[in-house]
Design a protein around this motif. Structure first.
Motif, PDB file in Angstrom:
ATOM      1  N   ALA A   1      -4.003  16.516  -3.893  1.00  0.00           N
ATOM      2  CA  ALA A   1      -2.781  16.243  -4.661  1.00  0.00           C
ATOM      3  C   ALA A   1      -2.197  14.878  -4.361  1.00  0.00           C
ATOM      4  CB  ALA A   1      -1.743  17.325  -4.383  1.00  0.00           C
ATOM      5  N   GLU A   2      -3.006  13.959  -3.761  1.00  0.00           N
ATOM      6  CA  GLU A   2      -2.477  12.654  -3.387  1.00  0.00           C
ATOM      7  C   GLU A   2      -3.474  11.553  -3.712  1.00  0.00           C
ATOM      8  OE1 GLU A   2      -1.182  12.671   0.696  1.00  0.00           O
ATOM      9  OE2 GLU A   2      -0.247  14.666   0.492  1.00  0.00           O
TER      10      GLU A   2
ATOM     11  N   VAL B   1       0.854  -1.184   0.000  1.00  0.00           N
ATOM     12  CA  VAL B   1       0.000   0.000   0.000  1.00  0.00           C
ATOM     13  C   VAL B   1       0.890   1.234   0.000  1.00  0.00           C
ATOM     14  CG1 VAL B   1      -1.912   1.220   1.105  1.00  0.00           C
ATOM     15  CG2 VAL B   1      -1.742  -1.272   1.312  1.00  0.00           C
ATOM     16  N   ILE B   2       0.693   2.104  -0.984  1.00  0.00           N
ATOM     17  CA  ILE B   2       1.541   3.281  -1.158  1.00  0.00           C
ATOM     18  C   ILE B   2       0.667   4.519  -1.296  1.00  0.00           C
ATOM     19  CG2 ILE B   2       3.340   4.373  -2.562  1.00  0.00           C
ATOM     20  CD1 ILE B   2       4.113   1.614  -3.577  1.00  0.00           C
ATOM     21  N   ARG B   3       1.045   5.561  -0.548  1.00  0.00           N
ATOM     22  CA  ARG B   3       0.439   6.878  -0.732  1.00  0.00           C
ATOM     23  C   ARG B   3       1.361   7.684  -1.638  1.00  0.00           C
ATOM     24  NH1 ARG B   3       0.681  11.676   2.431  1.00  0.00           N
ATOM     25  NH2 ARG B   3       1.729  10.544   4.120  1.00  0.00           N
TER      26      ARG B   3
ATOM     27  N   GLY C   1       2.402  13.426  -8.848  1.00  0.00           N
ATOM     28  CA  GLY C   1       3.543  13.289  -9.741  1.00  0.00           C
ATOM     29  C   GLY C   1       4.149  11.903  -9.729  1.00  0.00           C
ATOM     30  N   GLY C   2       3.574  10.997  -8.946  1.00  0.00           N
ATOM     31  CA  GLY C   2       4.057   9.627  -8.900  1.00  0.00           C
ATOM     32  C   GLY C   2       5.080   9.374  -7.811  1.00  0.00           C
ATOM     33  N   GLU C   3       5.395  10.390  -6.984  1.00  0.00           N
ATOM     34  CA  GLU C   3       6.399  10.217  -5.939  1.00  0.00           C
ATOM     35  C   GLU C   3       5.763   9.547  -4.716  1.00  0.00           C
ATOM     36  OE1 GLU C   3       4.505  14.290  -5.423  1.00  0.00           O
ATOM     37  OE2 GLU C   3       5.116  12.952  -7.053  1.00  0.00           O
ATOM     38  N   PRO C   4       6.383   8.456  -4.193  1.00  0.00           N
ATOM     39  CA  PRO C   4       5.850   7.809  -2.990  1.00  0.00           C
ATOM     40  C   PRO C   4       6.001   8.721  -1.775  1.00  0.00           C
ATOM     41  CG  PRO C   4       7.377   6.369  -4.172  1.00  0.00           C
ATOM     42  CD  PRO C   4       7.533   7.745  -4.745  1.00  0.00           C
ATOM     43  N   LEU C   5       4.940   8.834  -1.010  1.00  0.00           N
ATOM     44  CA  LEU C   5       4.955   9.644   0.212  1.00  0.00           C
ATOM     45  C   LEU C   5       4.967   8.777   1.458  1.00  0.00           C
ATOM     46  CD1 LEU C   5       2.308  12.315  -0.871  1.00  0.00           C
ATOM     47  CD2 LEU C   5       4.810  12.465  -1.046  1.00  0.00           C
TER      48      LEU C   5
ATOM     49  N   GLU D   1      -6.453  -3.064   8.311  1.00  0.00           N
ATOM     50  CA  GLU D   1      -6.495  -1.680   8.749  1.00  0.00           C
ATOM     51  C   GLU D   1      -5.209  -0.967   8.355  1.00  0.00           C
ATOM     52  OE1 GLU D   1      -8.992  -0.141  10.066  1.00  0.00           O
ATOM     53  OE2 GLU D   1     -10.320  -1.865  10.382  1.00  0.00           O
ATOM     54  N   LEU D   2      -5.327   0.279   7.941  1.00  0.00           N
ATOM     55  CA  LEU D   2      -4.181   1.050   7.506  1.00  0.00           C
ATOM     56  C   LEU D   2      -3.777   2.066   8.572  1.00  0.00           C
ATOM     57  CD1 LEU D   2      -5.194   1.815   3.803  1.00  0.00           C
ATOM     58  CD2 LEU D   2      -3.724  -0.026   4.658  1.00  0.00           C
ATOM     59  N   PRO D   3      -2.477   2.262   8.746  1.00  0.00           N
ATOM     60  CA  PRO D   3      -2.040   3.298   9.684  1.00  0.00           C
ATOM     61  C   PRO D   3      -2.331   4.686   9.129  1.00  0.00           C
ATOM     62  CG  PRO D   3      -0.152   2.402   8.499  1.00  0.00           C
ATOM     63  CD  PRO D   3      -1.344   1.566   8.116  1.00  0.00           C
ATOM     64  N   GLY D   4      -2.318   5.660  10.007  1.00  0.00           N
ATOM     65  CA  GLY D   4      -2.629   7.020   9.597  1.00  0.00           C
ATOM     66  C   GLY D   4      -1.691   7.568   8.550  1.00  0.00           C
ATOM     67  N   THR D   5      -0.456   7.076   8.508  1.00  0.00           N
ATOM     68  CA  THR D   5       0.488   7.557   7.493  1.00  0.00           C
ATOM     69  C   THR D   5       0.020   7.232   6.086  1.00  0.00           C
ATOM     70  OG1 THR D   5       1.733   5.491   7.754  1.00  0.00           O
ATOM     71  CG2 THR D   5       2.503   7.429   8.996  1.00  0.00           C
ATOM     72  N   LEU D   6      -0.784   6.193   5.943  1.00  0.00           N
ATOM     73  CA  LEU D   6      -1.349   5.833   4.653  1.00  0.00           C
ATOM     74  C   LEU D   6      -2.766   6.367   4.479  1.00  0.00           C
ATOM     75  CD1 LEU D   6      -0.171   2.110   4.405  1.00  0.00           C
ATOM     76  CD2 LEU D   6       0.747   4.051   3.114  1.00  0.00           C
TER      77      LEU D   6
END
Length: 800
Positions: free
Chosen positions: A692-693, A651-653, A657-661, A679-684
């Motif tokens: 913009a995400e 799982v990637i946020r 522009g395609g940059e992983p956050l 369940e996903l952590p808040g960072t995701l």
């Protein structure tokens, strides 16, 4: 030995001159028109060049006189006396109010499109030339006379369809034209026989552990009272019974050890066994399948062979307003479209027909479960005579006819009539008159219990399991969801926690080539001829309002076409995706609808010219055996397959522009026929800048992608990509490589060749990703046109 002779040649069609004025009727009525049998008046008049195609432009409006005119079909044939004792005229389908005349003598009258008829006529046949005529009275005249006699009843449309046993949607619907047909719509012929014949064979097929059981119930018609022997054979095992003198019914029982069970598609194979019944030289043959069907009436879970089946269904309407044009090949094409979209159930909707043998045979072979509504829809139906006897006769005939088919898993009493009576203000209008309750709660279930106890019966849909309960309660039974589309945003689907959704949908226009064929004038969303092919009340208004905040407002017709088709696909994917995450609490969905009967803006996934709309591609993804869904800060791994689904979930946020956050991986196992929630952590789950995400999840070859804001509020860059089209076997390959995010990429090759198709659609590419589309066409196309608008579209391109 019995002999059947079809009478399909030499027919002519003539209008009956009457003094009654009919709006729009030509001064000179057609006479002696060559007629095709099976067929109908409309197709015969079209073939003769006497009327324009009612499916094109607004021709339908000018052809309403056909349904109010009396018509006569007539033919001549030669006949020579044979050795048989009886000869019957067998009419498999007369539409609808018919008087049958042989050699000037009336042999019968009919008033039910859903029945067949058999008339003894040997005493009327002549050695040599014979004439046969079938006179069809106006279905309108008949229905309006019944309405006057029985008192009016409320319905969804100002048409008298509930007063005649005829395909209701012939009278028009919110997706269909008003083309009230007449004609000999199924085969007609002479059947000669002696001694006794198999009048009815009704096999009741079950699976009890490892034993397959067939109880064959036989009814015979006879001219003599001598004993007869009947045999039944399946899988090399035979049973015999002696029909005593004067007896007319027999029961033969066969037990087949260890038969291979029949399964719905996705759950196993569909082995079919030949069942043959013989009475002297008379022979009856069908293919049967061994399986059991049960229904949990509160959860509305269908179980086959003891296994609960998660239903991925679609509603089926008549595939043509003129059913004689629906061939086995055409059905096979439509069924292939259904199975390719990962559908496992077809619900035959109650405003249509009991379908042809071809329909159920194809479903048997493909493992497509069939839910059969009895033909009652969206109206209060009178229960008095003569309609009650007609209903009983048609139900008995069709329950018996369809009993051999393992694909048939449910009988349903009606569509929306129980809800209409409870919630649509009918009771005050009815003032105590009958409305159909006695049919759905008494007559029809008693017939099914008597003739086909191997299958469950459900009184109607929506229905909560008891007459005193609110019929559209999500907590039990089946529901229909129509606040979405009519007035609510499609996000409202997520507020439901239903047990089973039997009807829900969202509109979109047909393919460009379909609309272009149907409309000769200007193509604009509000053009009069385009609006004629939109039958829903305020349909185009709802299409535009339905875009809401999801998508930008269209500026051109091409924008409107792409965006409303995209919105239809998104709305349904959103709803089905949510409902599937609720399994097993929610045991199924039946989308409204798979198909169309003519070129029209509607809820269908496959349009009236058989072209797949963007919704079809979304349906294929969202109905896949394995599905990833991102909802409410979690990823759901939906696994409706027989094997565990395990692996590493990524799982990637991303930024646009395609940059992983942010990125996380999770070890995931979704057991067979289950849903796993991660369940996903808040960072995701939480965006730094929602405009913009986006969030992407991948497990094996499945990917889910969602944005943190509606598309109309996302700060998309203008799409940048490299695209090329190159010839390939059977067409072209179109390759698109993204240099920026490319949102909802779609290809519409039918704009260049009406027969062209593309293998995928509605793809979102992140920078650096590539998609290749295969375009199938028999023509040479302009490669440059394949990679530019309006053929190639994407969302951030259309918003520039």
């Amino acid at each position: 030995m019995s002999v059947y002779r079809p009478l399909h040649d030499g027919w002519t069609l003539s209008a009956v001159d009457t003094d009654a004025p009919i709006t729009g009727r030509p001064a000179e009525m057609p006479a002696g028109v060559p007629a095709t049998v099976p067929g109908c008046v409309h197709t015969d008049l079209m073939a003769a060049g006497l009327i324009e195609d009612p499916y094109l432009d607004d021709n339908e409006t000018r052809l309403a006189w056909i349904g109010r005119t009396e018509w006569v079909y007539q033919t001549s044939f030669t006949w020579t006396p044979d050795q048989h004792e009886r000869t019957d005229l067998v009419c498999d389908g007369l539409d609808t109010v018919a008087t049958v005349v042989l050699n000037g003598v009336e042999v019968g009258r009919t008033a039910n499109q859903h029945r067949s008829y058999r008339f003894p006529v040997r005493h009327l046949l002549r050695d040599g030339d014979n004439t046969l005529a079938v006179r069809f009275s106006s279905a309108y005249d008949y229905a309006e006379a019944r309405r006057a006699a029985l008192g009016d009843r409320p319905g969804a449309y100002d048409e008298p369809y509930q007063f005649i046993r005829k395909m209701a949607c012939n009278f028009g619907w919110d997706w269909g034209p008003t083309v009230v047909t007449a004609g000999i719509w199924r085969p007609i012929g002479l059947s000669s026989w002696s001694g006794a014949r198999l009048a009815e064979v009704r096999p009741l097929v079950t699976l009890d552990g490892t034993a397959g059981r067939v109880e064959v119930r036989v009814r015979v018609e006879r001219t003599t009272e001598r004993p007869h022997e009947i045999t039944a054979e399946v899988a090399g095992i035979q049973a015999r019974a002696t029909l005593a003198a004067g007896a007319r019914e027999a029961v033969l029982r066969i037990e087949v050890p260890d038969p291979e069970p029949w399964w719905p598609r996705g759950h196993g194979a569909q082995p079919l066994y030949d069942l043959t019944v013989r009475l002297g030289d008379d022979r009856w043959h069908r293919k049967i399948g061994f399986r059991t069907v049960e229904l949990d009436r509160e959860a509305f879970t269908i179980s086959v062979n003891g296994r609960p089946i998660m239903v991925r269904g679609v509603n089926w309407i008549p595939d043509d307003c003129f059913p004689n044009r629906v061939t086995r090949d055409r059905l096979a094409t439509r069924f292939a479209q259904a199975t390719a979209a990962n559908v496992n159930l077809l619900r035959i909707w109650g405003g249509g027909l009991y379908e042809s043998e071809d329909f159920y045979e194809l479903a048997d072979s493909l493992g497509l479960m069939v839910w059969q509504d009895f033909p009652f829809a969206c109206a209060a139906y009178p229960e008095e005579e003569p309609l009650r006897s007609e209903i009983a006769a048609e139900a008995r005939e069709n329950v018996t006819r369809l009993a051999p088919h393992p694909s048939l898993v449910l009988w349903c009493g009606n569509n929306e009539n129980i809800e209409g009576h409870a919630d649509w203000g009918w009771q005050e209008t009815l003032a105590g008159r009958s409305w159909g309750g006695g049919l759905y709660y008494d007559l029809l279930p008693s017939i099914v219990a008597e003739l086909d106890p191997t299958r469950p019966y459900w009184p109607g849909s929506p229905y909560s399991g008891a007459p005193d309960l609110p019929p559209n309660d999500p907590a039990r039974g089946t529901i229909h969801i129509w606040d979405v589309w009519n007035h609510a945003d499609y996000n409202r689907y997520a507020e439901y926690r239903p047990r089973f959704v039997a009807e829900f949908g969202f509109q979109g226009p047909p393919a460009y080539a379909t609309l272009r064929r149907a409309v000769s004038g200007e193509l604009a969303a509000d053009a009069p001829l385009v609006l004629h092919h939109q039958k829903a009340i305020d349909g185009n208004g709802k299409l535009l309002r339905g875009l809401g905040d999801h998508l930008p407002a269209p500026e051109t017709f091409d924008d409107w076409h792409y965006l409303t088709q995209l919105n239809q696909a998104r709305a349904i994917a959103f709803g089905i995706g949510w409902f599937r995450t609720l399994a097993p609490h929610c045991s199924g969905t039946v989308l409204w609808q798979l198909n169309d009967c003519w070129p029209v803006t509607s809820w269908a996934a496959v349009d009236g010219d058989a072209r797949r709309k963007p919704l079809w591609y979304a349906l294929r993804r969202i109905y896949a055996d394995r599905l990833l869904e991102i909802r409410d800060g979690a990823v759901f791994a939906v696994n409706d397959s027989a094997e565990p689904w395990h692996g590493e979930l990524s799982v990637i946020r991303y930024g646009l522009g395609g940059e992983p956050l942010a990125k996380e991986t999770f070890q995931v196992t979704a057991e067979p026929r289950s849903v796993a929630r991660i369940e996903l952590p808040g960072t995701l789950a939480t965006a730094g800048d929602p405009a913009a995400e986006l969030l992407a999840a991948r497990l094996d070859d499945r990917r889910a992608l969602v944005l943190f804001a509606e598309d109309s509020r996302v700060a998309y860059p203008a799409a940048e990509f490299d695209a090329r089209a190159e010839p390939a076997d059977g067409g072209y390959l179109v390759t698109v490589t993204a240099r920026s995010i490319v949102r909802e990429l779609a290809l519409f090759p039918d704009r260049l060749d009406p027969a062209a198709e593309v293998d995928d659609m509605l793809i979102t590419l992140l920078p650096g990703e590539t998609a290749t589309f295969r375009v199938t066409t028999g023509r040479e196309l302009d490669p440059a046109a394949l990679v530019t608008r309006p053929v190639l579209r994407c969302l951030n391109e259309s918003a520039r």
